[in-house]
Write a protein that holds these residues in place. Structure first.
Motif, PDB file in Angstrom:
ATOM      1  N   TRP A  23       0.839  -1.208   0.000  1.00  0.00           N
ATOM      2  CA  TRP A  23       0.000   0.000   0.000  1.00  0.00           C
ATOM      3  C   TRP A  23       0.868   1.250   0.000  1.00  0.00           C
ATOM      4  N   ASP A  24       1.938   1.225   0.835  1.00  0.00           N
ATOM      5  CA  ASP A  24       2.802   2.399   0.941  1.00  0.00           C
ATOM      6  C   ASP A  24       3.703   2.556  -0.279  1.00  0.00           C
ATOM      7  N   ALA A  25       3.883   1.468  -1.038  1.00  0.00           N
ATOM      8  CA  ALA A  25       4.803   1.522  -2.174  1.00  0.00           C
ATOM      9  C   ALA A  25       4.167   2.119  -3.431  1.00  0.00           C
ATOM     10  N   LEU A  26       2.835   2.346  -3.388  1.00  0.00           N
ATOM     11  CA  LEU A  26       2.183   2.918  -4.567  1.00  0.00           C
ATOM     12  C   LEU A  26       2.714   4.328  -4.817  1.00  0.00           C
ATOM     13  N   PRO A  27       2.749   4.756  -6.088  1.00  0.00           N
ATOM     14  CA  PRO A  27       3.246   6.105  -6.370  1.00  0.00           C
ATOM     15  C   PRO A  27       2.419   7.147  -5.629  1.00  0.00           C
ATOM     16  N   PRO A  28       3.086   8.150  -5.049  1.00  0.00           N
ATOM     17  CA  PRO A  28       2.347   9.149  -4.267  1.00  0.00           C
ATOM     18  C   PRO A  28       1.427   9.974  -5.153  1.00  0.00           C
ATOM     19  N   VAL A  29       0.288  10.317  -4.584  1.00  0.00           N
ATOM     20  CA  VAL A  29      -0.691  11.097  -5.339  1.00  0.00           C
ATOM     21  C   VAL A  29      -1.020  12.349  -4.549  1.00  0.00           C
ATOM     22  N   THR A  30      -0.906  13.505  -5.207  1.00  0.00           N
ATOM     23  CA  THR A  30      -1.282  14.748  -4.553  1.00  0.00           C
ATOM     24  C   THR A  30      -2.418  15.375  -5.344  1.00  0.00           C
ATOM     25  N   GLY A  31      -3.139  16.253  -4.698  1.00  0.00           N
ATOM     26  CA  GLY A  31      -4.247  16.916  -5.380  1.00  0.00           C
ATOM     27  C   GLY A  31      -5.500  16.071  -5.328  1.00  0.00           C
ATOM     28  N   THR A  32      -6.617  16.688  -5.681  1.00  0.00           N
ATOM     29  CA  THR A  32      -7.900  15.992  -5.636  1.00  0.00           C
ATOM     30  C   THR A  32      -8.079  15.196  -6.928  1.00  0.00           C
ATOM     31  N   PRO A  33      -8.265  13.891  -6.800  1.00  0.00           N
ATOM     32  CA  PRO A  33      -8.412  13.110  -8.028  1.00  0.00           C
ATOM     33  C   PRO A  33      -9.716  13.421  -8.761  1.00  0.00           C
ATOM     34  N   VAL A  34      -9.646  13.445 -10.072  1.00  0.00           N
ATOM     35  CA  VAL A  34     -10.834  13.627 -10.900  1.00  0.00           C
ATOM     36  C   VAL A  34     -11.284  12.251 -11.372  1.00  0.00           C
ATOM     37  N   ILE A  35     -12.569  11.932 -11.208  1.00  0.00           N
ATOM     38  CA  ILE A  35     -13.121  10.695 -11.762  1.00  0.00           C
ATOM     39  C   ILE A  35     -14.256  11.080 -12.697  1.00  0.00           C
ATOM     40  N   PRO A  36     -14.030  11.022 -14.025  1.00  0.00           N
ATOM     41  CA  PRO A  36     -15.088  11.444 -14.949  1.00  0.00           C
ATOM     42  C   PRO A  36     -16.328  10.568 -14.829  1.00  0.00           C
ATOM     43  N   THR A  37     -17.500  11.189 -14.958  1.00  0.00           N
ATOM     44  CA  THR A  37     -18.745  10.424 -14.930  1.00  0.00           C
ATOM     45  C   THR A  37     -18.997   9.814 -16.309  1.00  0.00           C
TER      46      THR A  37
END
Lengths: 376, 284
Positions: free
Chosen positions: A342-356
């Protein structure tokens, strides 16, 4: 003379037609799928319909086989997931056409409908999944409550299974490091930037263009800046029109790849110098959809497969492939997630966008009109 | 009195049956499926598929297909004819002729994924030739191999051998006596070629070129393996419409495109058959 030849042809053709009629596929002999508690396995909507989990396992083992389709072994760790399922339950998994796309899954299911070759379960991209909900058998896995509402159909027709973020991956031994999408315009990347497929065909590539749009002032409602980005990339001579895979990444044919983080990571498993970022100015998330074929030839095995995928074990196996399983948050809370992974996943910053779905459809129509021109 | 011979014979028609079964399953049924499908939607009869043929994407793809097929056919025909001429002027059962014919027989069928891979392994970014030439020439550029230019080059690879195979019989049919007769009547070799050789060979040459055109027009696997982006030719546009997970419901348009391809190939093959008849008048 002429007439008799035509007569001969006619008779031969009639013979042919009869022979063909004899070749028609036999009707599937309808095996009894009724469970010990008296429920048709094909209609079961939860484990309770079978009785206990053991009853479900027994029913699935009686069927003995499971047909899966479009599950590449190096995609979200499906290779290991399939063998783990086979070992655990002693059920043979027939993995058909691992490299096809979501629409092909539906096409195949329709073509093989009623035969014992038809796929039992689907793993689909959003657009195809939502367009074909009539083909699914609703089923709620035992861990149903752990899955956030936005990631499942209220009736259980489909459930999101795993997701990830659009990422840029590169071989640091071959090209300089990348910190943002804008870097890709530099001359160092001439003829080296590949997108995972054609965005008018492949869901992953579509999301790549969407990511480029978000990074360039667009949004989930406006994919045009993304098309403009790839147009410029193409004009700069940097856009490489190859569909990348693990072989092209390993051989160095595609040194820079835009793809889901879990796919890029898995494809580059044999390249120690492979690096990946989720651009901070464009975090785009997407989830795949899991569903049971309503015409599944092995209805109990299909349901057992779902139970396995959504168990802690199945979810951690997806995580091992770099994908973010849909129960991750609940599992993190319960302490059942594999924290190292879980900790090894690439870091993600900012609010993710999930298109509808509506946004995706509108963007797809824009792409259909403008993509070919942009990159020619 | 013996039978007239006009009586219906069961034996020959039975012997024909396997062929008819084959043709029905693999030619007739698919063609009808395509034709019917081109006019069908979930709601029944529709002209949407045919209308799609007028869209920019479909027209551009058809243009690309014709350009690719024509250019690879012309290059293949010219080079192939020259090679065939060299072979035909050699010893009829010499090593050169037998060797070249055998090699061409294999290479003419060497299309598809294997061929695409061979070119990727040689001329892509990390291809053997690209890497070897890198100090002096930038062979790779910005990836021309993966567009129409690359596809044309790759197609000529199987077009030239096919030309050699189909054109050689025509050259062999050119009897040495004609040449001797022309020379005896005082023609220069140039005159012989311009007024006897080339006019005789022209239908065969054009016919072979049409065959090459149809061959390239219908090819799919090579292009599919090489091109991952966009649909510059019709077969790839069909693939895109059938398999897209982004744009749904393209099956009808795809079948209309397939019908369009059937029509083009039928026209080309009709012209080919006509030219072949003209050729065979002289060269038997």
């Amino acid at each position: 003379m002429k007439r008799s030849r035509w007569l001969t042809l006619g008779v031969a053709a009639a013979t042919t037609a009869m022979a063909l009629a004899a070749c028609a596929p036999p009707e599937k002999d309808k095996t009894d799928n009724t469970t010990s508690s008296g429920v048709d396995a094909a209609k079961a909507t939860s484990v309770a319909d079978f009785g206990t989990m053991d009853d479900l396992v027994k029913a699935a083992q009686a069927e003995g086989e499971l047909n899966v389709i479009a599950l590449p072994p190096d995609w979200a760790n499906y290779g290991e997931i399939i063998s783990a399922f086979e070992d655990k339950y002693g059920i043979t998994v027939n993995s058909d056409q691992p490299d096809i796309g979501s629409q092909d899954e539906i096409n195949t299911a329709n073509q093989l409908k009623g035969t014992d070759q038809a796929p039992d379960v689907f793993d689909l991209g959003q657009a195809v999944a939502l367009a074909n909900t009539a083909m699914y058998a609703p089923y709620k896995v035992s861990t149903w409550d752990d899955i956030p509402d936005q990631f499942k159909d209220a009736n259980g027709a489909w459930v999101n299974d795993y997701g990830g973020y659009m990422a840029i991956g590169w071989d640091s031994a071959k090209v300089p490091d990348i910190t943002s999408l804008a870097d890709l315009m530099k001359p160092e990347y001439k003829g080296k930037v590949a997108l995972n497929g054609d965005p008018t065909t492949s869901g992953a590539a579509f999301s790549g263009v969407m990511m480029a749009s978000i990074a360039n002032g667009g949004s989930a409602d406006d994919i045009a800046p993304g098309v403009e980005f790839f147009k410029k990339l193409n004009e700069a001579g940097n856009f490489l029109k190859v569909d990348p895979d693990s072989a092209s990444i390993e051989s160095g044919t595609t040194p820079v790849v835009i793809d889901w983080d879990y796919l890029g990571g898995a494809a580059a498993a044999n390249v120690s110098t492979w690096k990946m970022i989720v651009p901070s100015d464009a975090t785009l998330a997407g989830y795949y959809f899991q569903a049971i074929n309503a015409d599944a030839p092995h209805p109990a095995a299909a349901r057992l497969w779902q139970e396995f995928l959504y168990s802690d074990e199945g979810q951690n196996l997806w995580l091992k492939g770099g994908a973010r399983p849909v129960r991750a948050d609940a599992m993190a809370e319960a302490g059942t997630i594999d924290t190292a992974l879980w900790d090894a996943l690439p870091p993600v910053t900012g609010t993710p966008v999930i298109p509808t779905d509506a946004q995706t459809t509108a963007a797809a129509e824009y792409l259909a009109k403008n993509w070919a021109d942009a990159i020619s | 009195m013996k039978g007239s011979g006009r009586r219906f014979a069961v034996g020959p028609s039975l012997a024909l049956a396997p062929f008819l079964v084959f043709v029905t399953i693999f030619l007739f049924v698919p063609t009808v499926t395509v034709i019917v499908g081109a006019f069908q939607s979930d709601q029944g009869f529709t002209l949407d598929g045919i209308r799609y043929l007028g869209t920019k994407a479909a027209v551009e793809a058809l243009k690309g297909s014709i350009l690719l097929s024509a250019s690879s056919a012309v290059v293949g025909a010219v080079i192939g004819a020259l090679v065939a001429y060299v072979i035909s002027s050699g010893k009829p059962d010499g090593l050169l002729r037998r060797g070249v014919i055998a090699v061409n027989g294999v290479l003419a069928q060497f299309g598809g994924v294997t061929l695409a891979f061979a070119f990727i392994a040689s001329y892509a970014l990390q291809g053997v030739v690209t890497v070897a030439l890198r100090p002096t020439i930038d062979l790779y550029g910005s990836g021309w191999l993966f567009g129409l230019p690359g596809l044309t080059l790759v197609y000529t690879y199987f077009q030239i051998p096919l030309m050699v195979i189909v054109f050689l019989p025509a050259l062999d049919g050119l009897r040495p006596q004609w040449r001797e007769a022309a020379l005896n009547l005082g023609a220069t070799p140039r005159q012989y070629w311009l007024e006897v050789g080339i006019p005789l060979l022209r239908p065969a040459f054009l016919g072979s070129m049409l065959l090459l055109f149809a061959n390239a027009f219908a090819a799919y696997a090579t292009a599919a393996a090489l091109i991952g982006q966009g649909a510059p030719i019709t077969p790839l546009l069909i693939r895109q419409l059938f398999t897209s997970e982004v744009l749904l419901g393209g099956a009808g348009a795809a079948k209309a495109l397939a019908l369009e391809m059937v029509v083009v190939v039928a026209l080309v093959m009709g012209a080919y058959a006509w030219l072949l008849r003209r050729t065979s008048r002289w060269l038997r």
